[in-house]
Design a protein around this motif. Sequence first.
Motif, mmCIF file in Angstrom:
data_model
loop_
_atom_site.group_PDB
_atom_site.id
_atom_site.type_symbol
_atom_site.label_atom_id
_atom_site.label_comp_id
_atom_site.label_asym_id
_atom_site.label_seq_id
_atom_site.Cartn_x
_atom_site.Cartn_y
_atom_site.Cartn_z
ATOM 1 N N GLY A 320 0.705 -1.102 0.058
ATOM 2 C CA GLY A 320 -0.214 0.097 -0.084
ATOM 3 C C GLY A 320 0.965 1.287 0.079
ATOM 4 N N THR A 321 2.086 1.134 0.527
ATOM 5 C CA THR A 321 3.148 2.263 0.605
ATOM 6 C C THR A 321 3.895 2.303 -0.423
ATOM 7 O OG1 THR A 321 4.430 1.279 2.284
ATOM 8 C CG2 THR A 321 2.719 2.678 3.061
ATOM 9 N N ASN A 322 4.078 1.158 -1.553
ATOM 10 C CA ASN A 322 4.885 1.104 -2.538
ATOM 11 C C ASN A 322 6.475 1.006 -1.818
ATOM 12 O OD1 ASN A 322 5.887 0.900 -5.059
ATOM 13 N ND2 ASN A 322 6.169 3.061 -5.484
ATOM 14 N N GLU A 326 9.441 7.237 -0.482
ATOM 15 C CA GLU A 326 9.588 8.592 -0.243
ATOM 16 C C GLU A 326 8.220 9.449 -0.756
ATOM 17 O OE1 GLU A 326 13.189 10.774 -0.475
ATOM 18 O OE2 GLU A 326 14.028 9.489 1.008
ATOM 19 N N GLY A 327 7.838 8.970 -1.891
ATOM 20 C CA GLY A 327 6.844 9.680 -2.795
ATOM 21 C C GLY A 327 5.557 9.508 -1.951
ATOM 22 N N ASN A 328 5.466 8.728 -0.773
ATOM 23 C CA ASN A 328 4.313 8.445 0.003
ATOM 24 C C ASN A 328 4.449 9.166 1.495
ATOM 25 O OD1 ASN A 328 2.502 7.317 -1.786
ATOM 26 N ND2 ASN A 328 3.577 5.424 -1.764
ATOM 27 N N LEU A 329 5.574 9.619 1.533
ATOM 28 C CA LEU A 329 5.781 10.013 2.963
ATOM 29 C C LEU A 329 5.173 11.303 3.166
ATOM 30 C CD1 LEU A 329 7.817 9.697 5.182
ATOM 31 C CD2 LEU A 329 9.364 11.154 4.225
ATOM 32 N N LEU A 330 4.399 11.558 4.272
ATOM 33 C CA LEU A 330 3.521 12.489 4.633
ATOM 34 C C LEU A 330 4.203 13.324 5.729
ATOM 35 C CD1 LEU A 330 0.074 10.819 5.078
ATOM 36 C CD2 LEU A 330 1.029 12.176 3.330
ATOM 37 N N GLY A 331 5.084 12.710 6.425
ATOM 38 C CA GLY A 331 6.038 13.787 7.357
ATOM 39 C C GLY A 331 6.624 12.798 8.340
ATOM 40 N N SER A 332 7.950 13.315 8.999
ATOM 41 C CA SER A 332 8.892 12.665 9.812
ATOM 42 C C SER A 332 8.709 13.292 11.362
ATOM 43 C CB SER A 332 10.160 12.622 9.253
ATOM 44 O OG SER A 332 10.189 11.845 7.993
#
Length: 611
Positions: A320-322, A326-332
């Motif tokens: 689901g997150t591939n 990093e393209g699906n990263l919402l925040g750290s």
Amino acid sequence: MLLSSLPIPYLIGNLKNLINLALDGNNLTGLIPNRVNKLHSLQHLSLSNNRLQGSIINDLCQLESLSELNLANNMFTGAVPECLGKTSLHQLNLSFNQLGSHLPPSFWSLKNILVLDISSNTLSGIISPEVSNLRAIILLNLSRNQISGSIPTTMATLITLQKLSLAHNKLQGPIPESLSGMISIELIDFSHNHLSGAIPKSLESLLYLKSIDLSYNLLDGEIPNGDPFQNFTAQSFMMNKDLCGKSQLQVRPCRRGNKHISNKVMLAIKCSVPIMVVILVFIGIVFLKHNRDDANYPTNRDLTNLDAPTRISYYDLLQGTNGFDEGNLLGSGSFGSVYKAILPNEKIVAVKVFNIDMEEAFRSFDVECAAMCNLRHRNLIKIISSCSNDDFKSLIMEFMSNGSLDRWLYSHNYCLDILQRLNIMVDLAAALEYLHHGTLTPIVHCDIKPSNVLLDEDMVAHLSDFGIAKLLSEGLLETHTKTLAIVGYMAPEYGSKGVISFKGDVYSYGIVLMEMFTRKKPTDEMFVEGLGLKDWVSKSTPHSIINILDVNLLHQGNPNISNILPHISSIFNLALSCCTESPEARIMMTDVVVSLKKIRSYLRKILETCH
């Protein structure tokens, strides 16, 4: 001040707006006047360490706002009023009196009680199995009474309980194996009873257990030696003549094996061996079949969802997150990263993956699970499930399509208008009010800031990130921590001493409220040489607020800005009330919600007139 053998004045009932009444440690005598039932706003009543007499009057039950009642160390007699069990008390201390009879059945329905201390009286009867209803209890002290019967197995469901004392009673029977379910327990005192049987080895799983006293009972068998029993001394087990174990515990050594096994025992063993072999073969076949069925799910699942458990595997998240791209990263953040994921059922979720290389991240995962599993509020982020094993820990949360408040507040592409900002702050206040006053176990969030406020597709605010939240323990109104939040939003007592309380959240909320309408972070470079956001707002209120108001609100061309400014001034005054240096002087979140809703109502009328 020590009073000289005076009764509580009858006219005390005239103080109808009184919130806190503490007359501890004086020389008060006589009865509690029944006019105390006129104190409808009273939240805390403490009359301990006096010489008050008579029965505990039913009039106290009429105080609907009362959350704390302390009548310890007096000379009260008679039965405990049954009506007290029907109140919403959070703390009740009736210890060191002369109360008798049975505990009323209604007491086992005090679902909001955190601290219940009725020790050192002459109460009789049994501990009801309905003790399991005390789901929020942190401290339970029934010691030094005449309570009989057995320890109910249902006590195992008290997963928030930290201190339990049943010492100096007449309890009989075994210590239930099920008590290993009290996962938060730190202290157990069952001394001076008539308990028998073995000490359950299951108690070794109580990782937070620091003290146990089982002395002066009739216990037998081997004393467990796994954690946490390795740290206990002989004092914990003395005067149990049939216990055995290590020599340092001052008990006899345990016998290992028996050379004289009877013929009947040998025959039983021989007969049972073939049966056990058949059972083991059957279990092996089932296990192999189960492994084949789960070939696509190599990761162990530890799922948390009280509504409708959703089985989500590591494989689902990976797809689901591939691959956590990093393209699906919402925040750290400090403890991990958040990714956008699409589940097999095409539902979009946010996945918070914890950094397994950090001990603090493991603790943060446990805290978030503990804090969120029983919370239900429209302004809190919803945890859908979790996925956890030794190498991977994550929380699956509802996806907030409009991102964080921080993103909206400092975006150059769009601007929140006055009502949108006010709606968001009302939502955030409602979330904090629920955490502080609407849950069985009160929670302090500890990290209120715009990046932890997420907005859904309807711009409804949801408070998130409970990684450093604290569940208040031992019935106290504050606790301590070494884990600090973001500088600028922390209350002074939090930053300097690590003191955690509701009022710390209130302070942080006040800072965010100022930031919301000034569009200035508390860490903005303009705040130097002792000047901070709070001081800047304080010096500009009420006559110069147009100089500190976010210019975007002024550029919206509102013709009635002169009518709006007084209400903006009220918002800043409310924020300053949240941010006073003294925690005790800060406003409560319940009052913040009421005040903001009133201001919003006035502003709506003005803005509707403009349009």
